[in-house]
Design a protein around this motif. Structure first.
Motif, short mmCIF file in Angstrom:
data_model
loop_
_atom_site.label_atom_id
_atom_site.label_comp_id
_atom_site.label_asym_id
_atom_site.label_seq_id
_atom_site.Cartn_x
_atom_site.Cartn_y
_atom_site.Cartn_z
N TYR A 283 36.04 43.09 37.83
CA TYR A 283 34.93 42.41 37.39
C TYR A 283 34.07 43.36 36.31
O TYR A 283 34.27 43.29 35.21
N ASP A 284 33.60 44.48 36.82
CA ASP A 284 33.65 45.45 36.31
C ASP A 284 34.03 46.09 35.25
O ASP A 284 33.40 46.00 34.05
N ARG A 285 35.47 45.93 35.57
CA ARG A 285 36.36 46.84 34.37
C ARG A 285 36.37 45.54 33.13
O ARG A 285 36.91 46.12 31.47
N ALA A 286 36.55 44.12 33.10
CA ALA A 286 37.06 43.31 32.75
C ALA A 286 35.18 42.96 32.10
O ALA A 286 35.77 42.81 30.67
N ILE A 287 34.40 43.66 32.12
CA ILE A 287 32.75 43.37 31.64
C ILE A 287 33.25 44.62 30.67
O ILE A 287 32.88 44.26 29.73
N ALA A 288 33.57 45.43 31.30
CA ALA A 288 33.23 46.99 30.60
C ALA A 288 34.11 46.54 29.55
O ALA A 288 34.04 47.62 28.19
N ALA A 289 35.46 45.52 29.71
CA ALA A 289 35.92 45.89 28.62
C ALA A 289 35.48 44.72 27.45
O ALA A 289 36.07 44.14 26.80
N GLY A 290 34.59 44.24 27.55
CA GLY A 290 34.02 42.93 26.74
C GLY A 290 34.21 41.32 27.26
O GLY A 290 34.26 41.08 26.38
N HIS A 291 34.70 41.58 28.30
CA HIS A 291 35.14 40.01 28.65
C HIS A 291 34.24 38.89 28.90
O HIS A 291 34.52 38.35 29.88
N GLY A 292 32.85 40.07 29.14
CA GLY A 292 31.50 38.84 30.22
C GLY A 292 31.92 37.91 30.61
O GLY A 292 31.48 36.90 30.88
N ALA A 293 31.23 37.57 28.79
CA ALA A 293 31.03 36.45 28.65
C ALA A 293 32.04 34.89 27.75
O ALA A 293 32.14 34.04 28.17
N SER A 294 33.76 36.09 28.47
CA SER A 294 34.82 34.69 28.62
C SER A 294 35.18 34.69 29.98
O SER A 294 34.19 34.40 30.96
N GLY A 295 35.71 33.59 30.54
CA GLY A 295 36.27 32.76 31.93
C GLY A 295 36.19 34.39 32.79
O GLY A 295 37.07 34.94 32.33
N TRP A 296 36.23 33.77 33.98
CA TRP A 296 37.28 34.95 34.63
C TRP A 296 38.00 35.75 34.72
O TRP A 296 38.96 36.37 36.07
N THR A 297 39.20 33.77 34.33
CA THR A 297 40.73 34.44 34.46
C THR A 297 40.83 36.33 33.01
O THR A 297 41.89 36.19 33.36
N SER A 298 39.89 36.47 32.39
CA SER A 298 39.66 37.64 31.83
C SER A 298 40.30 38.72 32.78
O SER A 298 40.75 39.57 31.91
N LEU A 299 39.95 38.35 34.11
CA LEU A 299 40.14 39.68 34.84
C LEU A 299 41.61 40.27 34.29
O LEU A 299 42.19 41.15 34.77
N TYR A 300 42.01 39.49 34.44
CA TYR A 300 43.93 39.30 34.54
C TYR A 300 44.35 40.48 33.19
O TYR A 300 45.45 41.74 33.31
N ARG A 301 43.64 40.63 32.29
CA ARG A 301 43.99 41.51 31.22
C ARG A 301 44.00 43.06 31.37
O ARG A 301 45.11 43.53 31.64
N THR A 302 42.93 43.49 32.34
CA THR A 302 42.88 45.05 32.77
C THR A 302 43.89 44.91 34.43
O THR A 302 43.75 46.11 34.58
N ILE A 303 43.72 43.68 34.80
CA ILE A 303 44.62 44.06 36.44
C ILE A 303 45.94 44.37 35.10
O ILE A 303 47.01 44.99 35.94
N LEU A 304 46.49 43.76 34.41
CA LEU A 304 48.03 43.48 34.10
C LEU A 304 47.95 44.97 33.25
O LEU A 304 48.94 45.71 33.22
N ARG A 305 47.21 45.61 32.36
CA ARG A 305 47.02 46.81 32.19
C ARG A 305 45.62 47.40 32.15
O ARG A 305 44.65 47.69 30.90
N PRO A 306 45.45 47.95 33.46
CA PRO A 306 44.72 49.04 33.72
C PRO A 306 44.28 49.85 32.51
O PRO A 306 45.03 50.61 32.32
#
Ligand code: NDP
Length: 290
Positions: free
Chosen positions: A265-288
């Motif tokens: 979650y921290d990584r997704a939020i740091a990448a600017g996805h805080g307001a997006s749906g929780w599946t935005s984690l997928y982006r930083t999981i796929l491309r850390p």
């Protein structure tokens, strides 16, 4: 049905269950295991114990391996490669996709066809209705031996790339092991309040059912990599992840798993996805992040 002679190498719980299932369906079975005594119950059930790996390989066109990993396979077959030509080797041992690809080349170099597999049920469920096995490698080899392989479980063929069976297998063990660890972690949380696992488990099961529904609902967002409309935001879910970690710290139990989830979650939020749906984690999981 066609009775096909099978050689089974590796008689851990899985290999024993598979050899017993082949025998049960009337297929002649030759077995070999490093610790020969483990073959005893199968011999009593009608299997032939080979004196050496070479004898075992010579006994059948189809060689099924069930070993701890691919290193065990090389340890057993390394000195017996001359017998491999013309054989189909189906390795149902766990390892990485790349190890499977290397093995396919190794067997090709010895004139053998290599099929990789991953068995998706534990030993007591071999041959049961829910049993299935991921396979990859030459489709004609799988088709040729489909009848006898179906004794183990449903044949789920994933493609020609030898690495695919282990990729699928590890992807499902990923879900499985993480889920099991999460149950034990949640049971430990409640144990600090004197709650038994017996009382906790039905709630965990209910939560898993909900998670299964949410997986189905999240598929379009993950496939489109578009996380606008999922409902639960990354920031809200990230706050929950933080609370699980905080609670675990307060309770003095292990924090490894909630730390890992919070990191997502921290990584997704740091990448600017805080307001997006929780599946935005997928982006930083796929491309850390590097
Ligand atoms: P193990 O993973 O314990 O494998 C045991 C077998 O590997 C034995 O036959 C053992 O021989 C042999 N072995 C290990 N190292 C060597 C070596 N260096 N040289 C020769 N033989 C060796 O047992 P399982 O039956 O549980 O699992 C087999 C495979 O199936 C594993 O890859 C596992 O991940 C996978 N699997 C297991 C499931 C399960 O529920 N158990 C479910 C799905 C897949 P020996 O008897 O002499 O020690």
């Amino acid at each position: 049905t066609i009775r096909e002679h099978v050689t089974m190498i590796g008689l851990g719980p899985m290999g024993q269950a598979m050899a017993a299932a082949f025998l049960d369906k009337g297929h002649p079975v030759t077995v070999w295991n490093r610790t020969a005594s483990r073959a005893q119950p199968l011999v009593e059930a009608g299997a032939t114990l080979a004196a050496s790996p070479t004898d075992a390989i010579a006994a059948a066109k189809l060689i099924v391996l069930s070993l701890t990993d691919y290193d065990a396979m090389y340890a057993i077959l390394g000195d017996h490669t001359a017998a491999l030509a013309g054989r189909t080797v189906v390795n149902l041992s766990s390892d990485t996709p790349q190890r499977s690809r290397e093995a396919a080349e190794w067997f090709a170099g010895h004139g053998a066809r290599f099929v990789c597999g991953g068995v998706m049920v534990p030993a007591p469920l071999i041959g049961a209705e829910e049993a299935y096995v991921f396979y990859s490698g030459p489709s004609e080899a799988v088709d040729e031996h489909r009848d006898v392989l179906s004794v183990i479980g449903r044949v789920d063929y994933r493609g020609e790339d030898p690495g695919l069976a282990q990729l699928w297998y590890q992807s499902q063990l990923d879900v499985f092991l993480t889920m099991l660890s999460s149950f034990l972690h949640s049971a430990a949380m409640l144990a600090t309040a004197g709650v038994s696992a017996a009382e906790a488990a039905p709630y965990a099961t209910e939560t898993l059912r909900l998670a299964a529904d949410i997986i189905d609902m999240s598929v379009p967002a993950v496939d489109a990599d578009d996380h606008a409309d999922v409902g639960a935001s990354t920031a809200m879910m990230g706050a929950s992840a933080d609370h699980i970690l905080g609670a675990s710290r307060e309770l003095g139990i292990d924090t490894t798993l909630p730390e890992a989830v919070k990191t997502h979650y921290d990584r997704a939020i740091a990448a600017g996805h805080g307001a997006s749906g929780w599946t935005s984690l997928y982006r930083t999981i796929l491309r850390p992040p590097a």
